[in-house]
Design an enzyme around this catalytic site. Structure first.
Site, PDB file in Angstrom:
ATOM      1  N   GLY A 157      -7.599  -1.889   6.511  1.00 17.60           N
ATOM      2  CA  GLY A 157      -8.934  -2.083   7.059  1.00 17.60           C
ATOM      3  C   GLY A 157      -9.479  -3.455   6.697  1.00 17.60           C
ATOM      4  O   GLY A 157      -8.788  -4.281   6.098  1.00 17.60           O
ATOM      5  N   GLY A 178      -6.270   1.847   6.856  1.00 18.48           N
ATOM      6  CA  GLY A 178      -6.852   2.171   8.157  1.00 18.48           C
ATOM      7  C   GLY A 178      -5.821   2.545   9.200  1.00 18.48           C
ATOM      8  O   GLY A 178      -6.095   3.340  10.100  1.00 18.48           O
ATOM      9  N   GLU A 236      -4.242   2.277  -2.342  1.00 15.64           N
ATOM     10  CA  GLU A 236      -5.604   1.926  -2.738  1.00 15.64           C
ATOM     11  C   GLU A 236      -5.820   1.893  -4.243  1.00 15.64           C
ATOM     12  O   GLU A 236      -6.756   1.257  -4.732  1.00 15.64           O
ATOM     13  CB  GLU A 236      -6.604   2.896  -2.088  1.00 15.64           C
ATOM     14  CG  GLU A 236      -6.808   2.684  -0.606  1.00 15.64           C
ATOM     15  CD  GLU A 236      -5.692   3.269   0.243  1.00 15.64           C
ATOM     16  OE1 GLU A 236      -5.723   3.075   1.470  1.00 15.64           O
ATOM     17  OE2 GLU A 236      -4.790   3.922  -0.309  1.00 15.64           O
ATOM     18  N   ASP A 291      -8.523   6.922   1.688  1.00 13.49           N
ATOM     19  CA  ASP A 291      -9.576   7.484   2.535  1.00 13.49           C
ATOM     20  C   ASP A 291      -9.029   7.729   3.945  1.00 13.49           C
ATOM     21  O   ASP A 291      -7.904   8.190   4.080  1.00 13.49           O
ATOM     22  CB  ASP A 291     -10.809   6.579   2.531  1.00 13.49           C
ATOM     23  CG  ASP A 291     -10.553   5.219   3.174  1.00 13.49           C
ATOM     24  OD1 ASP A 291      -9.428   4.704   3.059  1.00 13.49           O
ATOM     25  OD2 ASP A 291     -11.488   4.666   3.788  1.00 13.49           O
TER      26      ASP A 291
END
Length: 366
Positions: free
Chosen positions: A69, A119, A142, A150
Site C-alpha cells: 500500500g 495491499g 508488516e 491488515d
C-alpha cells in the site's frame, strides 16, 4: 497514463469481461488512494451492467501484481508533512474496496503473478478465482515496519491450516505458488506465460450458464497443462508444518518467540523467520497475536471494522512511522522501536490500539 487501466473485452456471444490493470510498474503497482478511487466506482458500474459477466484483475509488468500500500504517504501524514486525515481516508476506502471484492456478485479473477504483499494480498484474497504462477511471491511482512497484517489478514490468516497463519503473521515468511494452494490463499497455479491465452479462452466461451463454473473449468484444464513445470517447486511451509505447530504450541506469544529463537538450525527458511522476529517490532508481535485472537470468530464485516480501528490507531503512534523510516525512507535498517523487547510491551498500550476513536465506525454501513 492512468495508474489503473480499464478494458472491456468482448466475448463471442456478445458479453463483456472487464479488465482492471494496476498500472504503476515503477512502484511495483503499490496501491494508492488514487488507484482505489478509480477501481471502486468501476466495479460498482460493472456490477450493474448485465453485459459484464466477469472481472479480470491483473497488473502491468512481470515483477509484481501489487507490492503493498501507500506507506510513504501514510508516513508523511504521521510525521506531520501531509494530510492528517489521510490514514483514515486511505484505510476506510481500501477496506471498503477489499470488502466489495469479497462480496462481489460476479466472478473476479486475480492474476497474482510476481510480488504480492500487503495491499496486494487484500485485493487478491477478495477475488473468487485466485491464480498464482511460478513467479508469485506472497507475504505479509508488516512485523518489520511496526504494523500488522491488515486488508483482511485477520480473516484469511485465521483460516489457514493449523496455526500457519499466526506463524506467517509473526514472521512475514514468503509464500510461493505451491504453498499458496496449500494455505488456501490461491485456487489455481498456472505458468506466467499463460495469461494472454487464458483471457482469450474466456472470450470464446458462451456465458449463458454459471459464470464461475465456466472460469473454473478453463482454469482446471490450464492447470493440468502447467502441472509438470510447477511440480518441482518446493513447498517450504507445508514441509515445515510440524515445526510450525510445535513453535506456536505455547500459551503466550512470548513463549512462541522464545521457542523459535532457541531453535538451532541451518535451514534458510527457519533462519529467515528467526531474523524477522529478532529485528521486527516487539509491539507488532504482541499486536498480531492479539489481533488474530480477537478476530477469530468475527464476521468479514466485523474484521474490516476492527482492522480500521487498529490501522488508524497505529498511525497515531510512532512505531509504524519509525518502521517505515528505517526500512523504506532512510533505509538504515536500524529502527528505534517504542518497546525494545517483548517483555517491555505494555498490555494497556496494546489494548488501547483496539479502542475505537469514533462513536460510529466509518465502515458501519458495509
Amino acid at each position: 497514463m492512468s495508474c489503473v487501466l480499464f478494458t472491456e473485452h468482448p466475448t463471442a456471444d456478445g458479453h463483456l469481461i472487464g479488465e482492471i490493470c494496476l498500472n504503476a510498474e515503477r512502484s511495483l503497482n503499490a496501491l494508492t488512494l488514487e488507484m482505489i478511487d478509480l477501481i471502486q466506482p468501476q466495479l460498482d458500474r460493472w456490477q450493474q451492467d448485465e453485459r459484464v459477466v466477469a472481472v479480470f484483475l491483473d497488473s502491468a509488468g512481470s515483477k509484481a501484481f501489487c507490492a503493498g500500500g501507500d506507506v510513504v504517504n501514510l508516513y508523511r501524514s504521521i510525521k506531520g508533512d501531509g494530510d492528517p486525515d489521510f490514514p483514515e481516508a486511505f484505510f476506510t476506502r481500501e477496506y471498503r474496496l477489499d470488502y466489495t471484492l469479497h462480496t462481489y456478485s460476479k466472478p473476479v479473477i486475480c492474476w497474482a503473478s510476481g510480488i504480492v504483499m500487503g495491499g496486494g494480498m487484500g485485493l487478491m484474497n477478495g477475488c473468487s478465482h485466485r491464480v498464482v504462477t511460478e513467479t508469485s511471491h506472497l507475504a505479509m511482512p508488516e512485523v518489520t515496519i511496526g504494523l500488522y497484517p491488515d486488508v483482511g489478514g485477520s480473516w484469511f490468516l485465521n483460516r489457514m491450516p493449523g496455526r500457519s497463519g499466526l506463524f506467517l503473521g509473526l514472521t512475514g515468511n514468503p509464500i510461493n505458488a505451491p504453498d499458496a494452494l496449500y494455505l488456501g490463499l490461491a485456487d489455481r497455479a498456472l505458468r506466467s506465460d499463460m495469461r494472454d491465452g487464458f483471457l482469450q479462452r474466456l472470450q470464446t466461451l458462451s456465458w449463458n450458464g454459471d459464470a464461475g463454473g465456466l472460469i473454473s473449468q478453463v482454469l482446471r484444464e490450464l492447470e493440468q497443462e502447467a502441472a509438470a513445470s510447477l511440480a518441482e517447486m518446493p513447498a517450504p511451509i507445508r514441509e515445515h508444518e510440524a515445526l510450525i505447530r510445535q513453535i506456536t504450541d505455547h500459551d503466550t506469544v512470548q513463549g512462541m518467540v522464545a521457542a523459535l529463537s532457541a531453535l538451532e538450525s541451518d535451514d534458510k527458511w527457519v533462519l529467515r523467520a528467526k531474523r524477522a522476529i529478532t529485528h521486527g517490532s516487539p509491539l507488532s508481535i504482541v499486536m498480531i497475536h492479539e489481533q488474530l485472537k480477537r478476530s477469530r470468530h468475527l464476521s468479514l464485516k466485523e474484521v474490516f471494522q476492527q482492522e480500521l480501528i487498529l490501522s488508524v490507531q497505529c498511525c497515531r503512534h510512532e512505531e509504524f512511522a519509525e518502521g517505515v523510516r528505517a526500512l523504506l525512507v532512510d533505509k538504515d535498517n536500524q529502527p528505534n522501536w517504542v518497546f525494545s523487547s517483548l517483555d517491555k510491551v505494555e498490555p494497556e498500550f496494546v489494548a488501547g490500539l483496539f479502542k475505537s476513536p469514533w462513536p460510529v465506525n466509518p465502515l458501519q454501513d458495509l
